[in-house]
Motif scaffolding. Structure first.
Motif, PDB file in Angstrom:
ATOM      1  N   ARG A  29       0.521  -1.196  -0.111  1.00 21.68           N
ATOM      2  CA  ARG A  29      -0.338   0.337   0.408  1.00 21.68           C
ATOM      3  C   ARG A  29       1.091   1.180  -0.370  1.00 21.68           C
ATOM      4  O   ARG A  29       0.784   1.732  -1.031  1.00 21.68           O
ATOM      5  N   ARG A  30       2.257   1.361   1.107  1.00 13.76           N
ATOM      6  CA  ARG A  30       3.055   2.126   1.117  1.00 13.76           C
ATOM      7  C   ARG A  30       3.609   2.625  -0.793  1.00 13.76           C
ATOM      8  O   ARG A  30       4.134   3.921  -0.778  1.00 13.76           O
ATOM      9  N   ASP A  31       3.943   1.770  -0.932  1.00 10.51           N
ATOM     10  CA  ASP A  31       4.142   1.544  -2.391  1.00 10.51           C
ATOM     11  C   ASP A  31       3.338   2.003  -3.273  1.00 10.51           C
ATOM     12  O   ASP A  31       3.653   2.984  -4.028  1.00 10.51           O
ATOM     13  N   ILE A  32       2.739   1.680  -3.433  1.00  8.56           N
ATOM     14  CA  ILE A  32       1.736   2.185  -4.302  1.00  8.56           C
ATOM     15  C   ILE A  32       0.889   3.349  -4.017  1.00  8.56           C
ATOM     16  O   ILE A  32       0.785   4.465  -4.859  1.00  8.56           O
ATOM     17  N   GLU A  33       0.491   4.060  -3.280  1.00  2.24           N
ATOM     18  CA  GLU A  33       0.810   5.450  -2.835  1.00  2.24           C
ATOM     19  C   GLU A  33       1.655   6.621  -3.248  1.00  2.24           C
ATOM     20  O   GLU A  33       1.823   7.276  -3.772  1.00  2.24           O
ATOM     21  N   GLY A  34       3.222   5.454  -2.821  1.00  4.72           N
ATOM     22  CA  GLY A  34       4.368   6.974  -3.673  1.00  4.72           C
ATOM     23  C   GLY A  34       4.157   6.616  -4.755  1.00  4.72           C
ATOM     24  O   GLY A  34       4.201   7.997  -5.522  1.00  4.72           O
ATOM     25  N   SER A  35       4.002   5.392  -5.549  1.00  3.96           N
ATOM     26  CA  SER A  35       4.582   5.182  -7.165  1.00  3.96           C
ATOM     27  C   SER A  35       2.846   6.645  -7.744  1.00  3.96           C
ATOM     28  O   SER A  35       3.321   6.965  -8.945  1.00  3.96           O
TER      29      SER A  35
END
Length: 135
Positions: A29-35
């Motif tokens: 979730r954190r990675d997708i939000e950052g992307s």
């Protein structure tokens, strides 16, 4: 995309999370939000989970494809996210409109099939992409 947001529908955007123990619900979730923020878009067309946090023989890394059961006990494979956790997280992100599809990279048929089975059990979309030794 910032200059011409209407062009988003003309693009296919994919991203990938680095693998191993990093692949869990919180980090996905954190990675997708950052992307999404870095790319200036509100959804990804595809998202790959790079390298499973469990033992999987890989011919492209010079390993034998013979399955070695003793490797399963290695500490780096302990406490890995379950297939259900992965499928549930991907399903939630798809439902939220942040993701259109997901898949695996450097995984094997077992990982793909068990993730698909978990997705079926949870009533969420199955993986749609597989980038493996033969791609």
């Amino acid at each position: 995309l910032k200059k011409k947001p209407g062009r988003r529908s003309e693009l296919v955007i994919a991203s990938k999370i680095t693998g191993g123990p990093n692949v869990n619900a919180r980090n996905i979730r954190r990675d997708i939000e950052g992307s999404l923020k870095r790319l200036g878009t509100d959804y990804l067309d595809s998202y790959l989970l790079h390298w499973p946090a469990r033992y999987t023989p890989q011919a492209n890394w010079g390993q034998s494809l013979q399955y070695r059961h003793e490797v399963e006990g290695v500490s780096s494979f302990q406490n890995a996210a379950s297939f259900e956790e992965i499928a549930a997280t991907m399903g939630a992100l798809i439902k939220e409109g942040k993701l259109r599809s997901y898949g695996m990279c450097n995984d094997n048929a077992v990982g793909l099939c068990l993730t698909a089975a978990a997705a079926d059990q949870l009533g969420v979309p199955r993986p749609a992409v597989m980038q493996n030794d033969f791609s």
